[in-house]
Design a protein around this motif. Structure first.
Motif, PDB file in Angstrom:
ATOM      1  N   CYS A  10      -0.819 -24.205  75.319  1.00 47.28           N
ATOM      2  CA  CYS A  10      -0.869 -23.003  75.935  1.00 47.28           C
ATOM      3  C   CYS A  10      -1.839 -21.984  75.462  1.00 47.28           C
ATOM      4  O   CYS A  10      -2.348 -21.693  74.451  1.00 47.28           O
ATOM      5  CB  CYS A  10       0.504 -22.251  75.394  1.00 47.28           C
ATOM      6  SG  CYS A  10       0.738 -20.721  76.267  1.00 47.28           S
ATOM      7  N   SER A  12      -1.937 -19.047  75.970  1.00 45.09           N
ATOM      8  CA  SER A  12      -1.503 -17.793  75.594  1.00 45.09           C
ATOM      9  C   SER A  12      -0.924 -17.480  74.052  1.00 45.09           C
ATOM     10  O   SER A  12      -1.282 -16.555  73.383  1.00 45.09           O
ATOM     11  CB  SER A  12      -0.077 -17.155  76.281  1.00 45.09           C
ATOM     12  OG  SER A  12      -0.778 -16.845  77.702  1.00 45.09           O
ATOM     13  N   SER A  32       0.304 -21.676  82.014  1.00 42.73           N
ATOM     14  CA  SER A  32      -0.823 -21.468  80.930  1.00 42.73           C
ATOM     15  C   SER A  32      -1.172 -22.629  80.042  1.00 42.73           C
ATOM     16  O   SER A  32      -1.886 -22.503  79.121  1.00 42.73           O
ATOM     17  CB  SER A  32      -0.130 -20.321  80.007  1.00 42.73           C
ATOM     18  OG  SER A  32       1.044 -20.969  79.317  1.00 42.73           O
TER      19      SER A  32
END
Length: 457
Positions: A10, A12, A32
């Motif tokens: 991911c 993020s 993401s």
């Protein structure tokens, strides 16, 4: 030949999974997850340094005996935000929009360090050595202690840094660095994370301070996983509107100092110039007061900056009136208009309302509420506000004026600029005032308007 294994990470939060998912189960971000190859060999980032002593726990008293002297650049605004200078062995991340002046600031800092006899290594992955030299010549400072090189291979950079042994290593930028142990492109989530981990270990084991430049995304956050901001010691954000020459440097995270400080810079032909006293930076001299204009004091870190707020109320021929805010929260403007309609009977239903903060400033604190309300009323009723009056206060939904922080510092800076009248929330002041100064303490917006517009209805 063994087949490479892949995983999904991911962008993020750094969450790792073996299969792709549309939504990250850890942070909830959509789209993401990015595919990257797993590292087949143990990363040298986490191997112990050869010849290093055995890791043993120590008491705080024994560690506190070793005093570290901060590295001072001489750029007072930059040193202020850092907490007094760079700490040896620290990892600092500087983010900002393209063209805001990140590379110029760190190159200027490197030149100033070099002028003080400290060796600096400036590594650029985006510019050639000739281009970097041209920017250095524009800044005007000359020194032989600043070494520049163009490279993206992180292993080669760290090897050269161990040979040169600089006091400061500047990486421009972390998104261009490449770790050969990963089979992904430079700038990917895995590359940014692993390169930062290597630089972190390098800084802590050698005592060399490392400054990183980071790109930002469209919404203004630093590109890469959120883990990146947790790994570094200091996160700096360089902000400003490219239409104006002023820039603001803020500390979003600082393990060695306060995050309440801010630095104000001006972009000039010779590079970034610091502004030591920005209190009256955004004020212009006017011969007479005009309707719809009021002065307030906003806090940038621990320093007050006097700002002009302009309001315009104009009749609209359309059924839906327009509300526009530049430099101020749009939702707070709607809230203040509702308060004025409810408690003072001012009809904004057939009028457009515009609020503008002069000079490209962005006000986030509620201490400017009373000034915005006064600017709207001044424009709607065509009542000028005295040009030597400062208005401060937060407005509540019931029409009360609430207290704000650092009132004394705001008043003191305004006194130095010639202001003689102050409308503030009802509070005690620990400040000696010269003769002829009027302090108007108010509890409600009605009292504030009586003080701002005396005998005018």
């Amino acid at each position: 030949m063994a087949k490479a294994k892949y995983r999904f990470v991911c962008q993020s939060c750094g969450y790792v999974t073996s299969k792709w998912m549309g939504k990250c189960p850890e942070c909830g971000a959509w789209d993401s997850l990015v595919e990257e190859a797993e590292v087949t060999t143990k990363s040298r980032s986490y191997l112990p340094i050869e010849g290093a002593e055995k890791i043993k726990p120590k008491t705080i008293a024994s560690v506190a005996q070793v005093k570290l002297e901060r590295l001072i650049t001489g750029i007072r605004e930059f040193d202020r935000v850092l907490g007094g200078g760079l700490v040896p062995g620290s990892l600092v991340l500087l983010g900002g929009t393209p063209g805001i002046g990140k590379s110029t600031m760190l190159l200027d800092a490197g030149l100033r360090y070099g002028a003080k006899g400290l060796k600096v290594l400036y590594v650029s992955g985006e510019e050639s050595e000739e281009q970097t030299a041209l920017r250095a010549a524009r800044l005007g400072t000359k020194t032989d202690n600043l070494l520049i090189m163009t490279a993206t291979d992180l292993d080669a950079i760290l090897l050269e840094a161990q040979v040169v042994q600089p006091k400061l290593l500047i990486i421009d930028s972390i998104q261009t660095m490449y770790n050969a142990e990963l089979q992904t492109a430079a700038g990917s989530v895995g590359q940014v994370r692993e390169c930062t981990a290597k630089l972190l270990q390098f800084a802590k084991t050698t005592g060399i301070a490392v400054l990183l430049i980071g790109h930002v995304t469209k919404d203004g956050t630093i590109a890469g996983p959120r883990l990146l901001e947790h790994m570094v010691d200091v996160v700096l954000q360089f902000e400003g509107d490219r239409s104006y020459s002023f820039r603001v440097l803020r500390a979003l995270k600082n393990r060695f100092g306060s995050t309440n400080e801010s630095g104000i810079f001006s972009m000039e032909a010779g590079g970034l110039q610091e502004i030591a006293n920005p209190a009256g930076l955004f004020l212009e001299e006017r011969e007479q007061a005009v309707s719809g204009s009021v002065i307030t004091a906003c806090m940038e870190g621990n320093r007050p900056i006097l700002t002009e707020i302009q309001g315009l109320v104009a009749r609209t021929p359309f059924g839906m009136p327009r509300r526009t805010a530049v430099g101020f929260d749009y939702n707070r403007v709607n809230m203040l208009i509702a308060i004025l309609e409810r408690h003072f009977g001012i009809d904004f239903g057939t009028s457009d309302a515009y609020v503008n903060v002069v000079g490209g400033m962005k006000i986030a604190e509620p201490a400017a509420d009373l000034a915005v309300a006064a600017a709207l009323v001044s424009s709607a009723r065509n009542l000028p506000i005295p040009k030597n009056m400062l208005v401060i206060g937060e407005v509540g939904l019931t029409g009360e004026v609430r207290r704000v922080s650092a009132v004394e510092r705001r008043i003191q800076d305004a006194l130095n600029l010639g202001f003689t009248s102050f409308v503030i929330p009802n509070s005690r002041l620990q400040l000696e005032l010269p003769a002829g100064i009027k302090i108007l303490r108010v509890k409600t917006v009605a009292q504030a308007f009586q003080a701002i517009f005396p005998k005018r209805g």
